[in-house]
Write a protein that holds these residues in place. Structure first.
Motif, PDB file in Angstrom:
ATOM      1  N   ALA A  63     -23.988   8.759 106.670  1.00 54.69           N
ATOM      2  CA  ALA A  63     -22.633   9.318 106.596  1.00 54.69           C
ATOM      3  C   ALA A  63     -22.531  10.561 107.473  1.00 54.69           C
ATOM      4  O   ALA A  63     -21.551  10.733 108.221  1.00 54.69           O
ATOM      5  N   ALA A  64     -23.537  11.429 107.416  1.00 52.92           N
ATOM      6  CA  ALA A  64     -23.505  12.656 108.226  1.00 52.92           C
ATOM      7  C   ALA A  64     -23.480  12.323 109.718  1.00 52.92           C
ATOM      8  O   ALA A  64     -22.711  12.907 110.480  1.00 52.92           O
ATOM      9  N   GLY A  65     -24.302  11.375 110.139  1.00 52.31           N
ATOM     10  CA  GLY A  65     -24.336  10.985 111.550  1.00 52.31           C
ATOM     11  C   GLY A  65     -23.012  10.392 112.010  1.00 52.31           C
ATOM     12  O   GLY A  65     -22.500  10.732 113.077  1.00 52.31           O
ATOM     13  N   GLY A  95     -30.754   7.861 102.672  1.00 47.10           N
ATOM     14  CA  GLY A  95     -30.352   7.147 103.882  1.00 47.10           C
ATOM     15  C   GLY A  95     -28.840   7.115 104.033  1.00 47.10           C
ATOM     16  O   GLY A  95     -28.312   7.259 105.134  1.00 47.10           O
ATOM     17  N   ARG A  96     -28.139   6.919 102.929  1.00 48.91           N
ATOM     18  CA  ARG A  96     -26.669   6.942 102.972  1.00 48.91           C
ATOM     19  C   ARG A  96     -26.155   8.308 103.384  1.00 48.91           C
ATOM     20  O   ARG A  96     -25.194   8.414 104.140  1.00 48.91           O
ATOM     21  N   LEU A  97     -26.785   9.368 102.858  1.00 48.66           N
ATOM     22  CA  LEU A  97     -26.387  10.732 103.225  1.00 48.66           C
ATOM     23  C   LEU A  97     -26.552  10.947 104.726  1.00 48.66           C
ATOM     24  O   LEU A  97     -25.641  11.432 105.403  1.00 48.66           O
ATOM     25  N   LEU A  98     -27.714  10.571 105.261  1.00 49.14           N
ATOM     26  CA  LEU A  98     -27.966  10.738 106.692  1.00 49.14           C
ATOM     27  C   LEU A  98     -27.016   9.884 107.527  1.00 49.14           C
ATOM     28  O   LEU A  98     -26.496  10.336 108.554  1.00 49.14           O
ATOM     29  N   PRO A 100     -11.571  10.409 101.420  1.00 46.30           N
ATOM     30  CA  PRO A 100     -12.172   9.210 100.815  1.00 46.30           C
ATOM     31  C   PRO A 100     -12.674   9.440  99.380  1.00 46.30           C
ATOM     32  O   PRO A 100     -12.877   8.489  98.637  1.00 46.30           O
ATOM     33  N   LEU A 101     -12.868  10.699  98.998  1.00 47.39           N
ATOM     34  CA  LEU A 101     -13.363  11.009  97.654  1.00 47.39           C
ATOM     35  C   LEU A 101     -12.203  11.141  96.675  1.00 47.39           C
ATOM     36  O   LEU A 101     -11.113  11.592  97.046  1.00 47.39           O
ATOM     37  N   ILE A 106     -17.626  10.946 114.714  1.00 44.06           N
ATOM     38  CA  ILE A 106     -16.163  10.846 114.635  1.00 44.06           C
ATOM     39  C   ILE A 106     -15.513  12.205 114.895  1.00 44.06           C
ATOM     40  O   ILE A 106     -14.596  12.324 115.716  1.00 44.06           O
ATOM     41  N   LEU A 107     -15.987  13.235 114.213  1.00 37.63           N
ATOM     42  CA  LEU A 107     -15.379  14.557 114.346  1.00 37.63           C
ATOM     43  C   LEU A 107     -15.690  15.183 115.707  1.00 37.63           C
ATOM     44  O   LEU A 107     -14.834  15.854 116.297  1.00 37.63           O
TER      45      LEU A 107
END
Length: 164
Positions: free
Chosen positions: A28-30, A23-26, A136-137, A35-36
């Protein structure tokens, strides 16, 4: 990975480590796509989807690609790809020409404006990817993260049924 072996309640489902991670992956991707994509729209006047088509056509080079090939690359219907390319042609970003291998077919290729727009949008996109996706990483994790994404992408691609 720690975690339960069996999910028996909705609470366990909602709190499951793997379910939460995906869920976090989805999420973050969304959010990153939003944003981009907004940055490309605001700074270059094209949608993120148009930018993706410009990249596909840039990769293909001359003489261009068929509508079917564009649709397949973007996982669109042929009708959806046609409507998108119609808008791009009206904006002067792409042009259609006869397909030398199919007398009924048409190929889509970049125009000089499409080429310039792809370059400008890629510069904007690259900077925003760096800022919002990599910075952020921790610096020591970035290269490994990119390699892991490639692995995940290839595994997911290979798991898809072959499209006809």
């Amino acid at each position: 990975m720690a975690g339960r072996t069996e999910i028996t309640t909705a609470k366990q489902a909602a709190d499951d480590e793997l379910v939460v991670a995906f869920g976090r992956l989805l999420g973050a991707a969304g959010r990153l796509e939003y944003i981009l994509g907004r940055a490309i729209e605001e700074e270059c006047g094209i949608s993120h989807l148009m930018f993706e088509v410009l990249l596909i056509l840039g990769r293909a080079g001359e003489p261009g690609l068929s509508m079917t090939a564009i649709a397949r690359e973007q996982v669109l219907t042929t009708g959806g790809a046609t409507r998108l390319v119609d808008r791009m042609a009206a904006a002067g970003l792409v042009a259609r020409s006869a397909d030398p291998d199919d007398r009924r077919g048409r190929l889509v290729r970049l125009t000089p404006l499409g080429e310039r727009t792809a370059v400008r949008a890629a510069r904007v996109h690259r900077e925003n990817i760096r800022r919002h996706f990599l910075e952020p990483l921790p610096a020591a994790h970035r290269e490994r993260f990119m390699a892991d994404l490639r692995t995940l992408s290839h595994a997911a691609r290979d798991a898809l049924p072959r499209l006809r």
